[in-house]
Design an enzyme around this catalytic site. Structure first.
Site: not given
Length: 268
Positions: A78, A97, A99, A179
């Site tokens: 990613e 990023h 989660h 996500h």
């Protein structure tokens, strides 16, 4: 020329801080633009943020297409989240990023994330929710991973364009349906602050909604006004180094993490 060792020490410690505070799980990642080239960026290799410890754990990739530089082997599938955001917005230098489970419910419910206290003013007027299903080609695997430049570009586009600063984004934070979320900033310290308080704000908002329900639906969840969001966002940016100094000390004294590059700079 920027001291790259100090920059990478800061990147390592950011990973540790966000893991320590449950913002990054074993799969989350942080990146930073290489200011000495402006064409590449640094991000951990395929490692959990808690075990990232030295220069050999960090890869360098081209912003243009996410391809690795010579000497970098492997890495996060990613990474295109990072390359496409950095390519689209020259004013952005750092990306997280996450989660975070505190934020995830807002990605799958028709409930907007709203800044409910002053440390989350940077969230702004709206927080878009990127649904990767809208971007898939017919033969794409439906694993919700942003694992190629096309999907990364679609996510980057969700940040919009700042009307008064066309090279900058309209939003600091974007949710990803089912996500997690992505947040962006000008420095590693600032993006660490944004990621921490995005998760913190989600907890506060959830608790407020639960309390409202426990009261039989009575009472209002009063979010920041638009002017409060704007003014608090300005405050968020200049105060980012205050929590950074404390967080650095917390992870160093915890005994859980190793940063072979030493303590990162504690001043802007």
């Amino acid at each position: 020329m920027v001291n790259i060792t100090a920059l990478l020490s800061t990147l390592i410690t950011s990973n540790h801080i966000l893991h320590y505070h449950n913002v990054l799980d074993a799969m989350g990642h942080v990146s930073v633009r290489n200011p000495n080239t402006n064409t590449t960026f640094f991000i951990a290799l395929q490692l959990g943020p808690a075990v990232l410890s030295g220069r050999e754990d960090i890869g360098e990739y081209n912003i243009a297409d996410g391809s690795p530089l010579t000497g970098t082997v492997g890495g996060y599938a990613e990474r295109y989240i990072h390359s496409e955001i950095l390519k689209r917005y020259p004013d952005v230098n750092a990306v997280v990023h996450s989660h975070a489970e505190d934020v995830l419910p807002y990605t799958v419910l028709n409930v907007d994330v709203e800044p409910v206290y002053h440390m989350a003013g940077f969230l702004g007027g709206t927080v878009p929710n990127f649904d990767i299903e809208d971007t898939y080609f017919e033969d794409d695997p439906r694993d919700l991973l942003v694992n190629n430049p096309r999907l990364g570009a679609a996510l980057a586009q969700t940040f919009g364009v700042n009307e008064t600063q066309p090279t900058g984004p309209a939003h600091t934070t974007v949710l990803q349906r089912g996500h997690g979320f992505v947040t962006i900033a000008q420095t590693v310290e600032e993006v660490t602050d944004f990621a921490y308080y995005a998760a913190s704000n989600a907890r506060v908002q959830t608790n407020a909604l639960l309390l409202k329900a426990a009261m039989g639906g009575g009472g209002n969840v009063k979010c920041l006004t638009q002017q409060e969001r704007k003014d608090a966002a300005n405050m968020n940016r200049w105060i980012a180094f205050k929590p950074w100094r404390q967080w650095v000390k917390e992870v160093e004294r915890s005994g859980m993490y190793i940063n072979e590059l030493g303590t990162p700079p504690l001043d802007s």
